[in-house]
Design an enzyme around this catalytic site. Structure first.
Site, PDB file in Angstrom:
ATOM      1  N   ASP A 101       0.701  -1.221  -0.116  1.00 47.66           N
ATOM      2  CA  ASP A 101      -0.051   0.013  -0.063  1.00 47.66           C
ATOM      3  C   ASP A 101       0.782   1.202  -0.058  1.00 47.66           C
ATOM      4  O   ASP A 101       1.784   1.293   0.798  1.00 47.66           O
ATOM      5  CB  ASP A 101      -0.790  -0.015   1.424  1.00 47.66           C
ATOM      6  CG  ASP A 101      -1.845   1.280   1.558  1.00 47.66           C
ATOM      7  OD1 ASP A 101      -2.756   1.207   0.395  1.00 47.66           O
ATOM      8  OD2 ASP A 101      -1.485   1.881   2.148  1.00 47.66           O
ATOM      9  N   GLU A 131       1.651  -0.485  -5.008  1.00 55.88           N
ATOM     10  CA  GLU A 131       1.046   0.649  -5.441  1.00 55.88           C
ATOM     11  C   GLU A 131       1.701   1.924  -5.414  1.00 55.88           C
ATOM     12  O   GLU A 131       2.265   2.401  -4.562  1.00 55.88           O
ATOM     13  CB  GLU A 131      -0.284   0.737  -4.204  1.00 55.88           C
ATOM     14  CG  GLU A 131      -1.029   1.913  -4.555  1.00 55.88           C
ATOM     15  CD  GLU A 131      -2.239   2.200  -3.407  1.00 55.88           C
ATOM     16  OE1 GLU A 131      -3.428   2.417  -3.733  1.00 55.88           O
ATOM     17  OE2 GLU A 131      -1.674   2.327  -2.279  1.00 55.88           O
TER      18      GLU A 131
END
Length: 688
Positions: free
Chosen positions: A341, A378
């Site tokens: 993330d 990401e």
């Protein structure tokens, strides 16, 4: 902060050897004493630790059984302007804890500062034991059992889901297993995933988590779990049997492996659940705020994440914890990879400029264990500097936000043809020459944003249920409601929405790269226009399985993925070059971009806002993709199939299941009328 990572990895944290508990934990260089606190029923036994030459605090005690609750207390100065927030009144969690228990039940008691000012001259004297989480001593575990599926990147199809959301409403999963790790491995769930043709589950965070201060203050929770509390501990709430979360994760991963399915975890090493300087001291902040977090010259948290704090990837502590955590989840828990993330923060030492060769990214990619599993970035954070799609190193795949935006734009009638062409072909502008098309993790929907059903039903977000007055969630949805905002009984609108959903899926599942399907999209799940359900643990988020009674969209996805598996040209390990690939004489280019009249597109064509794209892909078999986003029918001249003389439809987004109407072989040169808003795939076959 110690200048180098401390001690060997197997000595960090708390380790049980028989009934002897050995502990090694970090604390700020200014710390004067550290206590190991063994928690019982209403009492607390403290064991003084000693500072080692490595700057860590070590100690041991006997008579300890697995499951014993424990925490830490640190004594020393209080100087928040320098990032020093030592406060022995606060019970702290061992960052290397492998099991946790409890949650924050009093934010006021968990804060280290007195009053309302986090830079107050006085620390809080309110004891936080009993209102904050603590660790549990664990017995040693052996390595994960069983063989890994080891799915090649070129064959990988990702299914993104949440442990609770996937099974909470599944009618065939027993009630006591719904929303649990064990529920993921129930035969009804496994059979569905295998039927679809996905290969890899990507789970939203399963590390132990705690709602961040802003949610706690409003009496809400963080359903998605992007607020990590402990990086080596599974979230205990997802266990079907309380206290068995570690064993249950291991068993679930093994069961999914036995079905040929990989498990990839969404991990959050960019920030923690402690929030900004006005948040609680639960672990890192009370141990050594300046040693864990990126802080400015006034002791305030640098916030690259939009979550109040940023772990400093230049810190030896952070680097040691990240690698230890990842290795533990691979070797002991058995998982097959990770999606990072806001991964750009991992390449921004001390909150500075992004560097793809930053130490933490290099630690991960170069590790002998981690380099053998799937690593997905990401490639952005909450700042402009962090937007790095295409900017990671050769070891990394990336969520390709450019693919999402380009495909959404094409099917709603926006954007130049060049964008959809580049994305369908694998995004060589981003990943060539250092990586392959598989580095592009393609998606049109993900947990963050509209579901597929909502993408074709809403033009704006409807986030009132979140309690944030609509300020949360993106406004850049690139969606279309096709005439009505939200629910409708208009049959024409519903039919167009269903067709557009299939068009988006067909483009996703048949493009070069690694497709990622949002779990529940194949079931037509709606969040009623909410594009940010991070705090909603209810039927808004829980996937509906009522579509199984008429599984047309499930069948469509399964048909498209079966076509992908059967077509090597769709699973390339190199990029298309527009030249001969399989024909030694150079007669058949590996890919050709065509007008509806079968002429090849020229450079100026790619910059126009054309609504029809015809793609001929050479291979065994060769395919013809017709992507027609126009609002009226178009005549398409079937091009030369080179070694083959005819075409047969194999996937038609104009039908509910994708099954094309029965058709004879269609010879090259024949005119095929393609209805409005239709993706169509044909396969080359020998002529009559």
């Amino acid at each position: 902060m110690p200048p180098t990572p401390p001690a060997p990895p197997d000595a960090r944290g708390a380790h049980l050897d028989g009934d002897v508990l050995r502990v090694a934990v970090p604390a700020a260089p200014s710390a004067e004493a550290v206590d190991l606190c063994l928690l019982g029923t209403g009492d607390e036994r403290r064991v003084a630790l000693r500072r080692g030459a490595d700057g860590w605090w070590h100690g041991e005690t006997t008579g300890i059984a697995p499951g014993t609750p424990y925490g830490l207390r640190v004594h020393g100065p209080w100087a928040p302007g320098r990032g020093v927030r030592t406060n022995p009144a606060k019970l702290l969690l061992d960052p290397w804890a492998r099991r946790v228990e409890g949650s924050v039940t009093s934010l006021a008691d968990a804060r280290p500062f007195a009053g309302d000012d986090p830079f107050s001259a006085r620390p809080s004297d309110r004891d936080s034991a009993g209102v904050v989480p603590h660790g549990l001593v664990t017995a040693p575990l052996g390595p994960a059992a069983g063989a890994r599926p080891a799915v090649p990147w070129a064959d990988t199809v990702i299914y993104e889901t949440h442990v609770r959301d996937l099974t909470m409403r599944h009618p065939d999963v027993p009630e006591h297993l719904r929303g649990t790790y064990a529920g993921l491995a129930h035969p009804a769930v496994v059979d569905h995933l295998v039927r679809l043709g996905v290969t890899t589950l990507e789970l939203l965070p399963v590390f132990a988590n705690q709602a961040e201060p802003s949610l706690l203050a409003r009496g809400r929770g963080n359903h998605w779990g992007y607020s990590t509390l402990a990086y080596l501990a599974p979230h205990p709430r997802y266990a079907s049997t309380p206290g068995r979360e570690v064993e249950e994760v291991r068993a679930t991963v093994a069961a999914l492996h036995a079905a040929g399915l990989e498990v990839v975890l969404d991990v959050v090493f960019n920030h923690t659940c402690e929030g900004g300087a006005d948040g609680p001291s639960l672990s890192w902040r009370g141990l050594d705020a300046a040693g864990w977090y990126a802080l400015d010259s006034r002791g305030r948290d640098v916030d690259l994440t939009g979550c109040g704090n940023t772990l400093d990837p230049a810190s030896p502590l952070v680097r040691a914890l990240v690698v230890d955590s990842l290795r533990y989840w691979v070797t002991t828990m058995g998982v097959d990879g990770f999606r990072f993330d806001l991964a750009s923060t991992l390449g921004r030492p001390r909150g500075g400029a992004f560097d793809a060769a930053a130490p933490l990214l290099t630690d991960i990619a170069g590790d002998p264990v981690l380099s053998t599993v799937k690593l997905i970035a990401e490639p952005w954070d909450a700042t402009g500097e962090g937007y790095r799609v295409g900017g990671f190193g050769p070891a990394w795949a990336e969520w390709n936000g450019r693919f999402r935006d380009g495909v959404r734009d094409f099917w709603r009638g926006h954007g130049p043809l060049s964008e959809i062409v580049t994305r369908v072909a694998g995004s060589s502008d981003l990943y060539w020459p250092a990586r392959t098309p598989a580095a592009s993790v393609n998606f049109v929907t993900a947990h963050d944003g509209f579901t597929l059903a909502d993408l074709v039903s809403y033009e704006r977000k409807h986030n009132d249920a979140n309690g944030e007055r609509g300020r949360d969630g993106t406004d850049d949805n690139r969606s279309a409601n096709h005439g009505v905002e939200g629910p409708t009984s208009d049959a024409d609108v519903l039919a167009l929405r269903a067709r557009q959903a299939r068009n988006l899926l067909a483009t996703l599942l048949l493009s070069a790269g690694t497709p990622m399907l949002l779990g529940g999209d194949e079931l037509g799940h709606t969040q009623h226009g909410n594009n940010n359900v991070y705090s909603l643990d209810d039927e808004t988020s829980w996937r509906s399985w009522t579509a199984l009674s008429k599984p047309d969209l499930v069948d469509f996805v399964a048909r498209a993925l079966a076509l992908r598996r059967a077509t090597p040209a769709l699973r390339r390990t190199d990029f298309f070059y527009g030249r001969a690939d399989t024909d030694p004489d150079g007669a058949a280019p590996d890919i050709a971009w065509l007008h509806p009249d079968a002429r090849e597109l020229t450079e100026p064509d790619f910059h126009h806002h054309r609504r029809t794209l015809v793609v001929r892909i050479d291979g065994a078999p060769s395919l013809l993709l017709v992507l027609h986003a126009g609002s009226s029918a178009v005549d398409v001249v079937l091009p030369d199939a080179y070694g083959d003389a005819a075409w047969v439809p194999v996937l038609d987004a104009g039908t509910p299941t994708g099954a094309p109407d029965p058709a004879d072989k269609l010879p090259a040169g024949e005119v095929l009328t393609v209805p409005a808003h239709t993706a169509l795939v044909l396969r080359a076959v020998p002529g009559v």
